[in-house]
Design an enzyme around this catalytic site. Structure first.
Site, mmCIF file in Angstrom:
data_model
loop_
_atom_site.group_PDB
_atom_site.id
_atom_site.type_symbol
_atom_site.label_atom_id
_atom_site.label_comp_id
_atom_site.label_asym_id
_atom_site.label_seq_id
_atom_site.Cartn_x
_atom_site.Cartn_y
_atom_site.Cartn_z
ATOM 1 N N THR A 132 -7.470 0.981 15.120
ATOM 2 C CA THR A 132 -8.241 2.097 14.434
ATOM 3 C C THR A 132 -8.813 2.965 15.453
ATOM 4 O OG1 THR A 132 -10.203 2.687 13.219
ATOM 5 C CG2 THR A 132 -10.105 0.575 14.047
ATOM 6 N N ASP A 133 -8.942 4.137 15.117
ATOM 7 C CA ASP A 133 -9.621 5.387 16.054
ATOM 8 C C ASP A 133 -11.071 5.092 16.004
ATOM 9 O OD1 ASP A 133 -10.217 6.382 13.491
ATOM 10 O OD2 ASP A 133 -9.710 8.248 13.731
ATOM 11 N N GLU A 134 -11.535 4.263 15.149
ATOM 12 C CA GLU A 134 -13.088 3.984 15.012
ATOM 13 C C GLU A 134 -13.529 3.283 16.139
ATOM 14 O OE1 GLU A 134 -14.478 3.264 11.075
ATOM 15 O OE2 GLU A 134 -12.792 3.800 10.053
ATOM 16 N N TYR A 158 -17.445 -3.433 11.554
ATOM 17 C CA TYR A 158 -15.776 -3.193 11.585
ATOM 18 C C TYR A 158 -15.367 -2.556 12.950
ATOM 19 C CZ TYR A 158 -11.523 -0.925 10.450
ATOM 20 O OH TYR A 158 -10.177 -0.486 10.792
ATOM 21 N N LYS A 162 -12.929 -4.726 15.770
ATOM 22 C CA LYS A 162 -11.490 -4.212 15.914
ATOM 23 C C LYS A 162 -11.526 -3.960 17.482
ATOM 24 C CE LYS A 162 -8.566 -3.250 13.705
ATOM 25 N NZ LYS A 162 -7.092 -3.907 13.217
ATOM 26 N N LYS A 197 -12.288 2.570 -0.772
ATOM 27 C CA LYS A 197 -12.265 3.768 0.022
ATOM 28 C C LYS A 197 -12.364 5.069 -0.493
ATOM 29 C CE LYS A 197 -11.411 0.538 3.008
ATOM 30 N NZ LYS A 197 -10.068 0.126 3.587
ATOM 31 N N ARG A 222 -13.339 13.429 8.957
ATOM 32 C CA ARG A 222 -12.256 12.281 9.384
ATOM 33 C C ARG A 222 -10.780 13.280 9.681
ATOM 34 N NH1 ARG A 222 -16.163 10.200 10.003
ATOM 35 N NH2 ARG A 222 -16.841 8.075 9.001
ATOM 36 N N ASP A 289 -26.885 8.016 2.573
ATOM 37 C CA ASP A 289 -25.955 8.092 3.547
ATOM 38 C C ASP A 289 -25.755 6.581 4.099
ATOM 39 O OD1 ASP A 289 -24.143 8.949 5.516
ATOM 40 O OD2 ASP A 289 -25.428 10.243 6.500
HETATM 41 P P1 NAD Z 1 -6.319 -3.827 3.914
HETATM 42 O O1 NAD Z 1 -8.021 -4.307 3.869
HETATM 43 O O2 NAD Z 1 -5.771 -2.930 2.750
HETATM 44 O O3 NAD Z 1 -5.302 -4.922 3.929
HETATM 45 C C1 NAD Z 1 -5.861 -6.089 4.891
HETATM 46 C C2 NAD Z 1 -4.639 -7.110 4.553
HETATM 47 O O4 NAD Z 1 -5.027 -8.303 5.491
HETATM 48 C C3 NAD Z 1 -4.833 -7.781 3.013
HETATM 49 O O5 NAD Z 1 -3.781 -7.916 2.681
HETATM 50 C C4 NAD Z 1 -5.648 -9.090 3.319
HETATM 51 O O6 NAD Z 1 -5.144 -10.003 2.367
HETATM 52 C C5 NAD Z 1 -5.268 -9.225 4.606
HETATM 53 N N1 NAD Z 1 -5.794 -10.395 5.380
HETATM 54 C C6 NAD Z 1 -7.273 -10.266 5.585
HETATM 55 N N2 NAD Z 1 -7.733 -11.423 6.145
HETATM 56 C C7 NAD Z 1 -6.520 -12.115 6.570
HETATM 57 C C8 NAD Z 1 -6.494 -13.277 7.523
HETATM 58 N N3 NAD Z 1 -7.553 -13.831 7.883
HETATM 59 N N4 NAD Z 1 -5.228 -13.596 7.561
HETATM 60 C C9 NAD Z 1 -4.251 -12.984 6.857
HETATM 61 N N5 NAD Z 1 -4.261 -12.016 6.240
HETATM 62 C C10 NAD Z 1 -5.461 -11.594 5.986
HETATM 63 O O7 NAD Z 1 -6.501 -2.771 5.363
HETATM 64 P P2 NAD Z 1 -5.372 -1.687 5.717
HETATM 65 O O8 NAD Z 1 -6.196 -0.377 5.345
HETATM 66 O O9 NAD Z 1 -4.013 -1.906 5.108
HETATM 67 O O10 NAD Z 1 -5.511 -1.798 7.198
HETATM 68 C C11 NAD Z 1 -4.415 -2.675 7.847
HETATM 69 C C12 NAD Z 1 -4.881 -2.797 9.348
HETATM 70 O O11 NAD Z 1 -4.858 -1.156 9.816
HETATM 71 C C13 NAD Z 1 -6.147 -2.842 9.819
HETATM 72 O O12 NAD Z 1 -6.034 -3.812 11.060
HETATM 73 C C14 NAD Z 1 -6.928 -1.891 9.884
HETATM 74 O O13 NAD Z 1 -8.087 -1.946 10.981
HETATM 75 C C15 NAD Z 1 -6.119 -0.944 10.519
HETATM 76 N N6 NAD Z 1 -6.284 0.390 10.525
HETATM 77 C C16 NAD Z 1 -6.518 0.945 9.190
HETATM 78 C C17 NAD Z 1 -6.676 2.354 8.737
HETATM 79 C C18 NAD Z 1 -7.025 2.891 7.556
HETATM 80 O O14 NAD Z 1 -7.371 4.027 7.265
HETATM 81 N N7 NAD Z 1 -7.085 2.047 6.261
HETATM 82 C C19 NAD Z 1 -6.702 3.344 9.647
HETATM 83 C C20 NAD Z 1 -6.267 2.655 10.902
HETATM 84 C C21 NAD Z 1 -6.048 1.313 11.329
HETATM 85 P P1 TYD Z 2 -13.665 5.157 3.943
HETATM 86 O O1 TYD Z 2 -12.646 5.670 3.085
HETATM 87 O O2 TYD Z 2 -14.732 4.067 3.793
HETATM 88 O O3 TYD Z 2 -13.122 5.171 5.374
HETATM 89 P P2 TYD Z 2 -13.862 5.090 7.068
HETATM 90 O O4 TYD Z 2 -15.421 4.701 6.775
HETATM 91 O O5 TYD Z 2 -13.071 4.058 7.635
HETATM 92 O O6 TYD Z 2 -13.682 6.566 7.593
HETATM 93 O O7 TYD Z 2 -14.737 6.573 4.293
HETATM 94 C C1 TYD Z 2 -14.240 7.942 4.535
HETATM 95 C C2 TYD Z 2 -15.674 8.860 4.534
HETATM 96 O O8 TYD Z 2 -15.849 9.013 3.362
HETATM 97 C C3 TYD Z 2 -16.661 8.256 5.512
HETATM 98 O O9 TYD Z 2 -17.201 9.107 6.126
HETATM 99 C C4 TYD Z 2 -17.622 7.604 4.357
HETATM 100 C C5 TYD Z 2 -17.281 8.591 3.240
HETATM 101 N N1 TYD Z 2 -17.503 8.038 1.714
HETATM 102 C C6 TYD Z 2 -18.337 8.547 0.927
HETATM 103 O O10 TYD Z 2 -18.915 9.734 1.222
HETATM 104 N N2 TYD Z 2 -18.452 8.039 -0.126
HETATM 105 C C7 TYD Z 2 -18.062 6.792 -0.851
HETATM 106 O O11 TYD Z 2 -17.928 6.352 -1.696
HETATM 107 C C8 TYD Z 2 -17.075 6.157 0.379
HETATM 108 C C9 TYD Z 2 -16.256 4.969 0.114
HETATM 109 C C10 TYD Z 2 -16.831 6.766 1.634
#
Ligand code: NAD
Ligand code: TYD
Length: 351
Positions: A132-134, A158, A162, A197, A222, A289
């Site tokens: 992630t970019d985080e 988190y 990562k 999310k 974001r 917040d």
């Molecule tokens: P998600 O939480 O929707 O899915 C995670 C999946 O991993 C789930 O299916 C869960 O059951 C599985 N899992 C969790 N713990 C496990 C373990 N110990 N062993 C096997 N499986 C396990 O997450 P996502 O949003 O699909 O993100 C996927 C990846 O991409 C993550 O590594 C996250 O850090 C990265 N990522 C996400 C975003 C985003 O915006 N969602 C952006 C950049 C990077």
């Molecule tokens: P999120 O979807 O949790 O992704 P991330 O924290 O990984 O960026 O949140 C996106 C943005 O939205 C973040 O700045 C937090 C904000 N947010 C709210 O304002 N209200 C909410 O209920 C949630 C879940 C997120």
């Protein structure tokens, strides 16, 4: 074949579906099915012999080693993670266990497997770690976007977990020579996005007539990327990325949270106008917040574009319309993933 971990989650399931739409190669999908993993995301693959699903944990060394020697994958794409910042604030333990210990155990099993391959197989092997970019921390409005050499400065449990996993992946390349690739992507959105999310939560709450919670002043920024574009980028890095390198992936689509929520309300007003004629915007509610809330993320994706020829094909405007349409057409999916444990989470987080 390819081993995908976390392939029942949001991005992982989109990736597996996208893979089969573009490639014939089989996929072994290893997922622990935590609250975030859903087999319904993969329902269309039920009869597809190219897809093998195993429920299991990436930290289970004996299971992972057994799967590696049985299926002999030529590459691994590691999505498995705990992924929600707010949950990491309430309880970091699962994040440490999966994102750090799990990634370490997976790497260690992969190293042993990889060491036993023939020289040609070893060279062709890839371990792609999805990050992630985080990990780069937060930006002010004047700062340049994150590039691959930006220093790591994670601020939440988190992002810290990562970041630790990214460092381990890097170490397995430098110390043992495992051919790893790391991608650092911005915020994704699209089908199968779990409704904890921002974007899916707002769509789901809006149509139920519930408050749309905005943390703080809502002016955090974001950089949004449609999930299908992330999947294309991962396939491209897997095919042509240089082992040991990292690639930033982003949508060049910086938006404040308030802008995102306004856009969602306006699209919903168009697609599903409220009976009383008011806008969904009236449901917006400012709430407390998030502690340590990162102000701005922005990705400089020039490297992947210049070296691998990837760029997003959706704009935020086109991707967000597809997303709202998908959630309106798949209300059953949202209903079925928002079970008892989801309601407990919402109660704890929003009161
Ligand atoms: P998600 O939480 O929707 O899915 C995670 C999946 O991993 C789930 O299916 C869960 O059951 C599985 N899992 C969790 N713990 C496990 C373990 N110990 N062993 C096997 N499986 C396990 O997450 P996502 O949003 O699909 O993100 C996927 C990846 O991409 C993550 O590594 C996250 O850090 C990265 N990522 C996400 C975003 C985003 O915006 N969602 C952006 C950049 C990077
Ligand atoms: P999120 O979807 O949790 O992704 P991330 O924290 O990984 O960026 O949140 C996106 C943005 O939205 C973040 O700045 C937090 C904000 N947010 C709210 O304002 N209200 C909410 O209920 C949630 C879940 C997120």
């Amino acid at each position: 074949m390819l081993l995908v971990t976390g392939g029942a989650g949001f991005i992982g399931s989109n990736f597996v579906l996208d893979w089969f739409a573009n490639c014939v190669e089989p996929v072994l999908n290893l997922d622990a099915l935590t609250y975030a993993g859903n087999m319904q995301n993969l329902a269309s693959l039920e009869k597809d012999k190219r897809h093998t699903f195993v429920r299991g944990n990436i930290a289970d060394t004996s299971l992972v080693s057994e799967l590696l020697s049985k299926y002999r994958p030529r590459a691994i794409v590691n999505f498995a993670a705990e992924s929600h910042v707010d949950r990491s604030i309430h309880g970091p333990e699962d994040f440490i266990q999966t994102n750090i210990v799990g990634t370490y155990r997976l790497l260690e099993a992969v190293r042993l497997y990889w060491s036993g391959l023939s020289p040609d197989e070893r060279e062709a092997f890839r371990f792609l770690h999805v990050s992630t970019d985080e990990v780069f921390g937060t930006l002010s409005s004047e700062d340049a976007a994150f590039c691959e050499s930006t220093r790591y400065q994670p601020n939440s449990p988190y992002s810290a977990s990562k970041a630790a996993s990214d460092h381990l992946v890097r170490a397995y390349y430098h110390t043992y020579g495992v051919p790893v690739l790391t991608t650092n992507c911005s915020n994704n959105y699209g089908p199968f996005h779990f409704p904890e999310k921002l974007i899916p939560l707002v769509i789901s709450n809006a149509v139920q007539g519930l408050p749309l919670p905005i943390y703080g002043d809502g002016l955090q920024i974001r950089d949004w990327l449609y999930v299908a574009d992330h999947c294309t980028a991962i396939r491209r890095v897997l095919d042509a990325g240089t082992p040991g390198e990292t690639y930033n992936i982003g949508g060049r689509s910086e938006k404040t949270n308030l802008d995102v929520v306004h856009t969602l309300c306006d699209i919903l007003d168009e697609y599903r106008p409220k009976a009383d004629g008011t806008s969904y915007r009236t449901q917006i509610t400012f709430v407390k917040d998030r502690p340590g809330h990162d102000r701005r993320y922005a990705i400089d994706a020039r490297k992947i574009q210049a070296e691998l020829g990837w760029k997003p094909s959706e704009t935020f405007e086109s991707g967000i319309r597809k997303t709202v349409r998908w959630f309106l057409d798949n209300a059953d999916w949202t209903r079925s993933v928002t079970d008892g444990s989801y309601r407990t989470w919402v109660e704890m987080q929003y009161g």
